[in-house]
Design a protein around this motif. Structure first.
Motif: not given
Length: 334
Positions: A195-215
């Motif tokens: 996965v090539i994941l690109l962003t220009d900000g911070v995680n400020n919404t959504g119902f899935i935590d990024p750490k859960i997604a990385s797990e």
């Protein structure tokens, strides 16, 4: 004349140096063999005009051409027809998760972050002819733009259509983007999933935590390369809409959750990059391209066609012609 022809024994071409030596020898010998007779008058002789003596040197020219043809034949000219077949022994499935929030219209990259990304990503896709690639876009929510496919034309058209719009919810849901990309890859049979994941900000919404997604990515053996895009300090970014529907821009502090992006990369065995300008963004995709290589086994089949026989035949015909001319037309002059 020799286009597409290879010479296997080029060293024989050194023998062509004999030709100018032979020419010098012929000229010297001809002068020595030319007899002179001085008489007071030729009125008693009947002169029959003839141009044949002037053309007797053609015999020597034919012999030189025959020698040149034989030397060229000794150099073994031949054509090569190469049939190449490739076999991919280790395929890679790649999903590019692209942030399309309004901040991606910031102009610290030229002309803006999103357009700069699309250009570099298109070059990356074109450079992966043997891999399958998919697209996921996200802002406040995420969805699959293109499932993983080997048809690069479809992926490139989908990438060209990626743009900011108000269809999906605003914000930056990094966890959602990563989770959707993982979902696209979890059933893949490829030996390497990225996965090539690109962003220009911070995680400020959504119902899935990024750490859960990385797990989840770790569980399915998926590696994540994360990219933070945006200059250091302030950037000219959209802050609102004008009455004519165009964005109003102002200088805004660039905020990227680099700690989170680094954690995602480390947890999945990937790498985190920061793109502060167009050149660095391009260099990042070049590095990812080098890190994720597809092993390709190449088979080449060679079909050789020897070309020396026509030259030997030509040399023989030239020598035969010289002999015929010597014993017939030029018999009285040589």
């Amino acid at each position: 004349m020799f286009e597409g022809i290879n010479f296997e024994d080029k060293q024989f071409f050194w023998l062509l140096l004999l030709l100018p030596v032979a020419i010098v020898w012929y000229v010297v010998k001809h002068k020595k063999q030319t007899a002179e007779l001085k008489i007071s008058s030729i009125k008693g002789f009947k002169v029959v005009p003839s141009i044949l003596p002037k053309f007797r040197h053609i015999l020597f020219v034919l012999r030189l051409l025959a020698l040149a043809a034989l030397i060229t034949a000794m150099a073994r000219p031949r054509t090569v027809d190469v049939i190449t077949k490739t076999k991919t022994t280790r395929g890679i499935d790649i999903v590019m998760a692209i942030d399309v929030s309004a901040s991606m219209l910031a102009k610290d990259l030229k002309p803006n972050r999103l357009v700069a990304l699309k250009k570099v990503a298109a070059e990356f896709i074109e450079g992966r002819p043997n891999d399958r690639i998919g697209l996921v876009i996200y802002a406040g929510e995420s969805y699959t733009k293109t499932p993983i496919t080997s048809d690069k034309a479809i992926v490139l058209r989908s990438l060209e259509d990626v743009e900011y719009n108000t269809t999906i919810e605003g914000g930056t849901a990094i966890g959602m983007g990563l989770a959707t990309a993982v979902n696209r890859l979890k059933d893949s049979k490829a030996e390497s999933k990225v996965v090539i994941l690109l962003t220009d900000g911070v995680n400020n919404t959504g119902f899935i935590d990024p750490k859960i997604a990385s797990e989840l990515a770790v569980e399915y053996g998926i590696k994540a390369y994360t990219i933070g895009i945006g200059s250091n300090g302030m950037a000219l970014s959209p802050v609102g809409l004008l009455g004519n529907g165009e964005f109003q821009y102002a200088r805004v502090q660039v905020e990227i959750d680099e700690v989170l992006m680094q954690e995602i990369a480390d947890a999945t065995g990937g790498k985190y990059f920061r793109a502060t300008d167009n050149e660095k963004l391009e260099a990042i995709y070049d590095e990812i391209n080098k890190l994720e290589k597809t092993d390709i086994e190449e088979f080449k089949y060679y079909n050789y066609q020897e070309m020396f026989r026509p030259l030997v035949l030509l040399a023989g015909m030239l020598l035969l012609l010289e002999i015929l001319l010597r014993v017939t037309i030029f018999r009285s002059f040589v």
